[in-house]
Design an enzyme around this catalytic site. Structure first.
Site, PDB file in Angstrom:
ATOM      1  N   VAL A 176      -7.496  65.892  -1.382  1.00 31.56           N
ATOM      2  CA  VAL A 176      -7.557  66.043   0.088  1.00 31.56           C
ATOM      3  C   VAL A 176      -6.172  66.071   0.730  1.00 31.56           C
ATOM      4  CG1 VAL A 176      -9.881  65.058   0.322  1.00 31.56           C
ATOM      5  CG2 VAL A 176      -7.867  63.550   0.502  1.00 31.56           C
ATOM      6  N   TYR A 195      -1.731  50.908   3.862  1.00 30.59           N
ATOM      7  CA  TYR A 195      -3.182  51.145   3.949  1.00 30.59           C
ATOM      8  C   TYR A 195      -3.690  50.825   5.362  1.00 30.59           C
ATOM      9  CZ  TYR A 195      -8.144  50.716   2.581  1.00 30.59           C
ATOM     10  OH  TYR A 195      -9.511  50.847   2.472  1.00 30.59           O
TER      11      TYR A 195
END
Ligand SMILES: NC(=O)c1ccc[n+]([C@@H]2O[C@H](COP(=O)([O-])OP(=O)(O)OC[C@H]3O[C@@H](n4cnc5c(N)ncnc54)[C@H](OP(=O)(O)O)[C@@H]3O)[C@@H](O)[C@H]2O)c1
Length: 263
Positions: free
Chosen positions: A80, A171
């Site tokens: 992706v 993250y």
């Protein structure tokens, strides 16, 4: 009902079912994504099972769909974070099923460490997959979602994007970014009656959680009122709701599915 006794809005026939809806699920070879693909197919959708490297596991998910679900499935390899690969995934989707109605941006990775140990490479790799990957896939399927009758984008954020977490600056930034991105896309899609929402899971039993050291897992558990980690199927249920007509008056929201853990 309105004061005239007429409904303000007619909910279309995929309220309870996803029959004939085409759903693209990124990172669907294992973990949460695999359960999302199965759940959507169990409710009638045709699913695109995207993966990066786990070809055999993606094939298992597609085989389940073909054998057990009313929907059909194809597997598509695409990283992706690579726009050309994502464009190719959109072409393969159109060839197999036509226009996509639902995009579930689920693919994600962690590269954890205290801030001083998160070098530029770790920062960039996580942002490229978790945030730019969401951009790439949204870009590739945006015209489909706009054109669909009640198109749906469901983005996978995290409790860590809502609250932050020790050792996960890269993250947390990526997952908080996904929430801001989704709120904006939701406003822009609204005139087309299409929606964009996030699911923010707590700590879910997948390979990602298995990477967390036992001592840290024990500490996390102490803070979860339901006193257990979540199962991928419990996240898939929330995604199915947001992918269906049942969530027609909900957009730009973040649905927290975390066992009651306080933010
Ligand atoms: N597990 C948790 O506790 C938790 C909590 C909150 C949020 N989340 C989020 O939920 C999502 C799924 O997590 P998970 O726990 O199911 O993770 P997982 O078990 O590690 O699975 C990750 C999935 O993402 C795919 N993937 C990774 N990088 C990719 C890329 N560059 N391009 C395409 N696919 C890629 C993997 O494909 P391959 O198999 O081919 O590598 C795999 O299918 C992630 O966005 C994660 O951040 C998870």
């Amino acid at each position: 009902m309105s004061c005239l006794g007429e409904p303000f809005f007619t909910v279309t026939n995929f309220t309870m079912t996803l029959t004939d809806r085409t759903c693209v699920v990124t990172g669907a070879s294992r973990g949460i994504g695999a359960e999302i693909a199965k759940e959507l197919a169990d409710h009638g959708a045709n699913v695109v099972v995207n993966y990066r490297s786990s070809e055999a596991r993606a094939a298992d998910v597609a085989a389940y769909v073909e054998a057990e679900s009313p929907g059909d499935a194809i597997t598509v390899q695409a990283d992706v974070s690579e726009p050309e690969e994502v464009e190719s995934m959109a072409e393969q989707t159109h060839e197999a099923f036509g226009q996509a109605d639902v995009l579930v941006n689920n693919a994600g990775i962690t590269l954890d460490g205290r801030f001083e140990n998160i070098d530029r490479e770790k920062w960039k790799t996580v942002i490229d997959v978790n945030l730019t990957g969401v951009y790439n896939c949204t870009d590739a399927f945006y015209d489909d979602i706009k054109a669909s009758d009640q198109g749906r984008i469901v983005n996978m954020s995290s409790i860590v994007g809502e609250a932050g977490n020790f050792g996960q600056a890269n993250y947390a930034a990526s997952k908080a970014g996904v929430i801001g991105f989704t709120k904006t896309i939701a406003r822009e899609l609204a005139p087309k009656e299409s929606t964009a929402n996030c699911v923010a899971p707590g700590f879910i039993e997948t390979d990602m959680l298995a990477d967390v050291p036992e001592k840290i897992r024990e500490g996390i558990l102490e803070d979860i009122p339901l006193d257990r980690f979540g199962e991928p199927e419990e996240i898939a249920d929330a995604v199915r709701f947001l992918a269906s007509g049942d969530s027609s008056y909900m957009t730009g929201q973040t649905l927290s599915v975390n066992g009651g853990k306080h933010l």
